[in-house]
Design a protein around this motif. Structure first.
Motif, PDB file in Angstrom:
ATOM      1  N   PRO A  92       0.795  -1.232   0.000  1.00 48.63           N
ATOM      2  CA  PRO A  92       0.000   0.000   0.000  1.00 48.63           C
ATOM      3  C   PRO A  92       0.831   1.288   0.000  1.00 48.63           C
ATOM      4  CG  PRO A  92      -0.030  -1.020   2.165  1.00 48.63           C
ATOM      5  CD  PRO A  92       0.681  -1.967   1.249  1.00 48.63           C
ATOM      6  N   GLU A  93       2.031   1.232   0.548  1.00 46.41           N
ATOM      7  CA  GLU A  93       2.828   2.456   0.648  1.00 46.41           C
ATOM      8  C   GLU A  93       3.743   2.613  -0.566  1.00 46.41           C
ATOM      9  OE1 GLU A  93       5.223  -0.861   2.344  1.00 46.41           O
ATOM     10  OE2 GLU A  93       3.186  -0.191   2.709  1.00 46.41           O
ATOM     11  N   GLY A  94       4.044   3.858  -0.904  1.00 50.98           N
ATOM     12  CA  GLY A  94       4.966   4.144  -1.995  1.00 50.98           C
ATOM     13  C   GLY A  94       6.408   4.089  -1.526  1.00 50.98           C
ATOM     14  N   LYS A  95       7.317   4.184  -2.471  1.00 43.97           N
ATOM     15  CA  LYS A  95       8.742   4.200  -2.163  1.00 43.97           C
ATOM     16  C   LYS A  95       9.041   5.448  -1.337  1.00 43.97           C
ATOM     17  CE  LYS A  95      13.206   3.900  -4.456  1.00 43.97           C
ATOM     18  NZ  LYS A  95      13.821   5.041  -3.839  1.00 43.97           N
ATOM     19  N   GLN A  96       9.831   5.286  -0.276  1.00 46.56           N
ATOM     20  CA  GLN A  96      10.060   6.374   0.661  1.00 46.56           C
ATOM     21  C   GLN A  96      11.462   6.974   0.591  1.00 46.56           C
ATOM     22  OE1 GLN A  96       7.701   7.083   3.454  1.00 46.56           O
ATOM     23  NE2 GLN A  96       6.233   5.959   2.252  1.00 46.56           N
ATOM     24  N   ALA A  97      12.471   6.173   0.249  1.00 47.76           N
ATOM     25  CA  ALA A  97      13.856   6.645   0.297  1.00 47.76           C
ATOM     26  C   ALA A  97      14.690   5.887  -0.726  1.00 47.76           C
ATOM     27  CB  ALA A  97      14.429   6.433   1.699  1.00 47.76           C
ATOM     28  N   LYS A  98      15.959   6.241  -0.797  1.00 49.41           N
ATOM     29  CA  LYS A  98      16.888   5.579  -1.707  1.00 49.41           C
ATOM     30  C   LYS A  98      16.997   4.103  -1.354  1.00 49.41           C
ATOM     31  CE  LYS A  98      21.670   5.869  -3.342  1.00 49.41           C
ATOM     32  NZ  LYS A  98      21.842   4.452  -3.482  1.00 49.41           N
ATOM     33  N   ASN A  99      17.094   3.271  -2.395  1.00 46.72           N
ATOM     34  CA  ASN A  99      17.290   1.835  -2.180  1.00 46.72           C
ATOM     35  C   ASN A  99      18.602   1.597  -1.448  1.00 46.72           C
ATOM     36  OD1 ASN A  99      15.271   1.930  -4.133  1.00 46.72           O
ATOM     37  ND2 ASN A  99      16.195   0.390  -5.430  1.00 46.72           N
TER      38      ASN A  99
ATOM     39  N   THR B 209      16.301   4.828 -12.839  1.00 49.48           N
ATOM     40  CA  THR B 209      15.214   4.339 -11.985  1.00 49.48           C
ATOM     41  C   THR B 209      14.210   3.615 -12.866  1.00 49.48           C
ATOM     42  OG1 THR B 209      13.955   6.413 -12.103  1.00 49.48           O
ATOM     43  CG2 THR B 209      15.444   6.143 -10.214  1.00 49.48           C
ATOM     44  N   ASP B 210      13.572   2.592 -12.293  1.00 48.99           N
ATOM     45  CA  ASP B 210      12.520   1.884 -13.011  1.00 48.99           C
ATOM     46  C   ASP B 210      11.238   2.723 -12.953  1.00 48.99           C
ATOM     47  OD1 ASP B 210      11.141   1.323 -10.586  1.00 48.99           O
ATOM     48  OD2 ASP B 210      11.838  -0.752 -10.499  1.00 48.99           O
ATOM     49  N   PRO B 211      10.145   2.274 -13.553  1.00 45.42           N
ATOM     50  CA  PRO B 211       8.921   3.085 -13.574  1.00 45.42           C
ATOM     51  C   PRO B 211       8.351   3.454 -12.199  1.00 45.42           C
ATOM     52  CG  PRO B 211       8.805   1.423 -15.278  1.00 45.42           C
ATOM     53  CD  PRO B 211      10.025   1.108 -14.444  1.00 45.42           C
ATOM     54  N   GLU B 212       8.736   2.743 -11.136  1.00 51.27           N
ATOM     55  CA  GLU B 212       8.249   3.089  -9.798  1.00 51.27           C
ATOM     56  C   GLU B 212       9.312   3.767  -8.947  1.00 51.27           C
ATOM     57  OE1 GLU B 212       5.738   0.509  -7.614  1.00 51.27           O
ATOM     58  OE2 GLU B 212       4.607  -0.103  -9.390  1.00 51.27           O
ATOM     59  N   GLY B 213      10.427   4.148  -9.557  1.00 48.60           N
ATOM     60  CA  GLY B 213      11.439   4.919  -8.850  1.00 48.60           C
ATOM     61  C   GLY B 213      12.523   4.118  -8.161  1.00 48.60           C
ATOM     62  N   ASN B 214      12.588   2.806  -8.374  1.00 48.77           N
ATOM     63  CA  ASN B 214      13.655   1.988  -7.789  1.00 48.77           C
ATOM     64  C   ASN B 214      14.931   2.196  -8.575  1.00 48.77           C
ATOM     65  OD1 ASN B 214      11.963   0.489  -5.846  1.00 48.77           O
ATOM     66  ND2 ASN B 214      10.996  -0.261  -7.711  1.00 48.77           N
TER      67      ASN B 214
END
Length: 145
Positions: free
Chosen positions: A75-82, A135-140
């Motif tokens: 449910p939560e989005g990406k929050q910080a750098k991997n 980054t991939d489409p979700e920011g990873n």
């Protein structure tokens, strides 16, 4: 004893992100269970409601050498750098400008599939061969190496 490794991504859209990584790595969507011609058919038979059918997806190396990538909806989005990221070896054996040109070409190809270019690191011989951060489409974050 050696272990098999699976890499798991938390994400918002497992189907879309698995399609991106299949394209990026030359992987394919994992086959549905035996007896089913599609995942949609399998999930229907398993009683999975339509709104839950994009809760997970997986891609595999068609040659069986690389790890399975598993994508699960959270449910939560990406929050910080991997803290951990993938390095996509897009220019093995190349050096100097030919290496960087191959990485740039791969960055353009992946951008057409939803990736974003973040930064270029120039080669610094003898240790640094140069790479691109994407980054991939979700920011990873991942690197073209």
């Amino acid at each position: 004893m050696a272990r098999e490794v699976q890499i798991t991504f938390d994400c918002a859209d497992p189907a879309a992100l698995s399609a991106f990584w299949a394209e990026a790595l030359g992987y394919r969507l994992m086959d549905p269970p035996e007896g089913f011609t599609s995942w949609e058919q399998a999930l229907e038979a398993m009683g999975v409601p339509p709104e839950r059918r994009n809760d997970a997806s997986a891609v595999v190396d068609p040659e069986g050498a690389g790890p399975r990538l598993f994508f699960q909806r959270v449910p939560e989005g990406k929050q910080a750098k991997n803290r951990v990221h993938l390095d996509v070896r897009a220019a093995p054996g190349l050096t100097g400008e030919s290496r960087m040109a191959a990485l740039e070409a791969e960055a353009v190809r992946l951008a057409a599939h939803g990736a974003t270019r973040v930064r270029r690191f120039e080669p610094h011989p003898p240790l640094g061969a140069g790479h691109l951060v994407m980054t991939d489409p979700e920011g990873n974050e991942f690197c073209l190496d």
